[in-house]
Design a protein around this motif. Structure first.
Motif, PDB file in Angstrom:
ATOM      1  N   ARG A 115      18.746  20.812   3.731  1.00 47.62           N
ATOM      2  CA  ARG A 115      17.819  21.733   3.071  1.00 47.62           C
ATOM      3  C   ARG A 115      18.564  22.754   2.229  1.00 47.62           C
ATOM      4  N   GLY A 116      17.948  23.102   1.109  1.00 49.16           N
ATOM      5  CA  GLY A 116      18.530  24.089   0.209  1.00 49.16           C
ATOM      6  C   GLY A 116      19.561  23.516  -0.751  1.00 49.16           C
ATOM      7  N   MET A 117      19.716  22.209  -0.751  1.00 48.34           N
ATOM      8  CA  MET A 117      20.727  21.571  -1.597  1.00 48.34           C
ATOM      9  C   MET A 117      20.110  20.746  -2.724  1.00 48.34           C
ATOM     10  N   GLY A 118      18.826  20.906  -2.960  1.00 50.77           N
ATOM     11  CA  GLY A 118      18.177  20.201  -4.061  1.00 50.77           C
ATOM     12  C   GLY A 118      17.756  18.783  -3.770  1.00 50.77           C
ATOM     13  N   LEU A 119      17.768  18.383  -2.509  1.00 50.32           N
ATOM     14  CA  LEU A 119      17.427  17.005  -2.169  1.00 50.32           C
ATOM     15  C   LEU A 119      15.926  16.730  -2.313  1.00 50.32           C
ATOM     16  N   GLY A 120      15.078  17.686  -1.968  1.00 49.52           N
ATOM     17  CA  GLY A 120      13.623  17.495  -2.084  1.00 49.52           C
ATOM     18  C   GLY A 120      13.198  17.143  -3.502  1.00 49.52           C
ATOM     19  N   PRO A 121      13.589  17.954  -4.493  1.00 45.67           N
ATOM     20  CA  PRO A 121      13.231  17.598  -5.874  1.00 45.67           C
ATOM     21  C   PRO A 121      13.807  16.250  -6.313  1.00 45.67           C
ATOM     22  N   ARG A 122      14.999  15.923  -5.853  1.00 41.37           N
ATOM     23  CA  ARG A 122      15.612  14.641  -6.222  1.00 41.37           C
ATOM     24  C   ARG A 122      14.850  13.465  -5.611  1.00 41.37           C
ATOM     25  N   LEU A 123      14.361  13.628  -4.379  1.00 40.37           N
ATOM     26  CA  LEU A 123      13.551  12.574  -3.765  1.00 40.37           C
ATOM     27  C   LEU A 123      12.228  12.400  -4.518  1.00 40.37           C
ATOM     28  N   LEU A 124      11.589  13.522  -4.868  1.00 38.00           N
ATOM     29  CA  LEU A 124      10.338  13.440  -5.627  1.00 38.00           C
ATOM     30  C   LEU A 124      10.565  12.776  -6.978  1.00 38.00           C
ATOM     31  N   ALA A 125      11.647  13.132  -7.658  1.00 43.53           N
ATOM     32  CA  ALA A 125      11.958  12.525  -8.956  1.00 43.53           C
ATOM     33  C   ALA A 125      12.237  11.030  -8.803  1.00 43.53           C
ATOM     34  N   SER A 126      12.928  10.645  -7.740  1.00 44.99           N
ATOM     35  CA  SER A 126      13.193   9.224  -7.487  1.00 44.99           C
ATOM     36  C   SER A 126      11.900   8.459  -7.267  1.00 44.99           C
ATOM     37  N   ALA A 127      10.983   9.051  -6.505  1.00 50.06           N
ATOM     38  CA  ALA A 127       9.690   8.415  -6.261  1.00 50.06           C
ATOM     39  C   ALA A 127       8.913   8.298  -7.572  1.00 50.06           C
ATOM     40  N   ALA A 128       8.928   9.346  -8.386  1.00 47.64           N
ATOM     41  CA  ALA A 128       8.207   9.321  -9.665  1.00 47.64           C
ATOM     42  C   ALA A 128       8.783   8.259 -10.599  1.00 47.64           C
ATOM     43  N   SER A 145       0.819  -1.209   0.000  1.00 49.43           N
ATOM     44  CA  SER A 145       0.000   0.000   0.000  1.00 49.43           C
ATOM     45  C   SER A 145       0.853   1.258   0.000  1.00 49.43           C
ATOM     46  N   ALA A 146       2.156   1.105   0.178  1.00 50.08           N
ATOM     47  CA  ALA A 146       3.070   2.253   0.170  1.00 50.08           C
ATOM     48  C   ALA A 146       4.452   1.799  -0.275  1.00 50.08           C
ATOM     49  N   HIS A 147       5.235   2.777  -0.689  1.00 41.14           N
ATOM     50  CA  HIS A 147       6.619   2.553  -1.110  1.00 41.14           C
ATOM     51  C   HIS A 147       7.451   3.674  -0.514  1.00 41.14           C
ATOM     52  N   GLY A 148       8.699   3.393  -0.243  1.00 40.45           N
ATOM     53  CA  GLY A 148       9.549   4.415   0.357  1.00 40.45           C
ATOM     54  C   GLY A 148      10.934   4.440  -0.251  1.00 40.45           C
ATOM     55  N   ILE A 149      11.546   5.607  -0.180  1.00 35.97           N
ATOM     56  CA  ILE A 149      12.934   5.803  -0.596  1.00 35.97           C
ATOM     57  C   ILE A 149      13.598   6.628   0.490  1.00 35.97           C
ATOM     58  N   VAL A 150      14.785   6.218   0.907  1.00 42.93           N
ATOM     59  CA  VAL A 150      15.571   6.995   1.868  1.00 42.93           C
ATOM     60  C   VAL A 150      16.795   7.550   1.155  1.00 42.93           C
ATOM     61  N   ALA A 151      17.240   8.711   1.604  1.00 43.85           N
ATOM     62  CA  ALA A 151      18.442   9.351   1.073  1.00 43.85           C
ATOM     63  C   ALA A 151      19.491   9.373   2.173  1.00 43.85           C
ATOM     64  N   LEU A 152      20.672   8.886   1.838  1.00 45.75           N
ATOM     65  CA  LEU A 152      21.762   8.800   2.802  1.00 45.75           C
ATOM     66  C   LEU A 152      22.996   9.494   2.244  1.00 45.75           C
ATOM     67  N   LYS A 153      23.655  10.219   3.114  1.00 47.37           N
ATOM     68  CA  LYS A 153      24.956  10.808   2.792  1.00 47.37           C
ATOM     69  C   LYS A 153      25.937  10.096   3.706  1.00 47.37           C
ATOM     70  N   GLY A 154      26.666   9.128   3.137  1.00 53.02           N
ATOM     71  CA  GLY A 154      27.441   8.231   3.983  1.00 53.02           C
ATOM     72  C   GLY A 154      26.460   7.394   4.777  1.00 53.02           C
ATOM     73  N   ALA A 155      26.613   7.392   6.093  1.00 56.68           N
ATOM     74  CA  ALA A 155      25.683   6.664   6.964  1.00 56.68           C
ATOM     75  C   ALA A 155      24.587   7.570   7.506  1.00 56.68           C
ATOM     76  N   ALA A 156      24.654   8.867   7.193  1.00 54.69           N
ATOM     77  CA  ALA A 156      23.707   9.830   7.753  1.00 54.69           C
ATOM     78  C   ALA A 156      22.429   9.908   6.932  1.00 54.69           C
ATOM     79  N   LEU A 157      21.310   9.750   7.596  1.00 50.07           N
ATOM     80  CA  LEU A 157      20.001   9.905   6.973  1.00 50.07           C
ATOM     81  C   LEU A 157      19.769  11.384   6.698  1.00 50.07           C
TER      82      LEU A 157
END
Length: 162
Positions: free
Chosen positions: A93-106, A50-62
């Motif tokens: 924030r401010g580094m373009g991660l939000g649009p990249r997460l949305l594009a990954s989900a799409a 019923s749902a799908h998820g994607i996480v973004a990590l920089k090294g080991a940091a969420l």
């Protein structure tokens, strides 16, 4: 921003990271957070998730996460995706991660069920989020209201309507 890894949530470790991100989002918004690891695991796994998820990590940091689900529109005549949650850490924030997460989900939704449009809801109390989405080209749907029926009401409806 140095290399960020986007990972589709599949393992228990990824579910724990998604849960952590969604707890941060709930705290940021002042929302209750009821869905925990078990609820997310149930939603994300099985023959018909019923749902799908994607996480973004920089090294080991969420540093970000997105939770999304399939939706179909008879008006559009096509499947889409509903983004229920998008979170980016303060540090990212401010580094373009939000649009990249949305594009990954799409992209993922396009692969899984042929999604070719996206919808989401923005809290009225979050004008910064609204401006973010508007910069990406989202438009408010002024001809519709989001209406919800909770578990108790849904149970009553099913009992009453047979």
């Amino acid at each position: 921003m140095s290399e960020v890894c986007f990972r589709t949530v599949q393992s228990d470790e990824d579910v724990a990271l998604l849960d952590e991100a969604l707890r941060c989002l709930s705290a940021d918004l002042g929302d209750d957070h009821i869905a925990g690891h078990d609820a997310l695991t149930t939603a994300l796994r099985g023959a018909c998730p019923s749902a799908h998820g994607i996480v973004a990590l920089k090294g080991a940091a969420l540093c970000g996460a997105v939770l999304f689900s399939p939706v179909f529109s008879t008006v559009r005549g096509a499947p889409g995706l509903y983004v229920s949650d998008l979170w980016v850490s303060d540090e990212a924030r401010g580094m373009g991660l939000g649009p990249r997460l949305l594009a990954s989900a799409a992209r993922r939704a396009g692969q899984l069920w042929g999604a070719n449009w996206l919808t989401l809801a923005v809290y009225h109390t979050s004008p910064r989020s609204r401006r973010f989405y508007e910069r990406l080209g989202f438009k408010a749907d002024t001809g519709a209201s989001v209406m919800k029926l909770g578990a108790e009401g849904l149970g009553q409806l099913m009992r009453d309507a047979g």
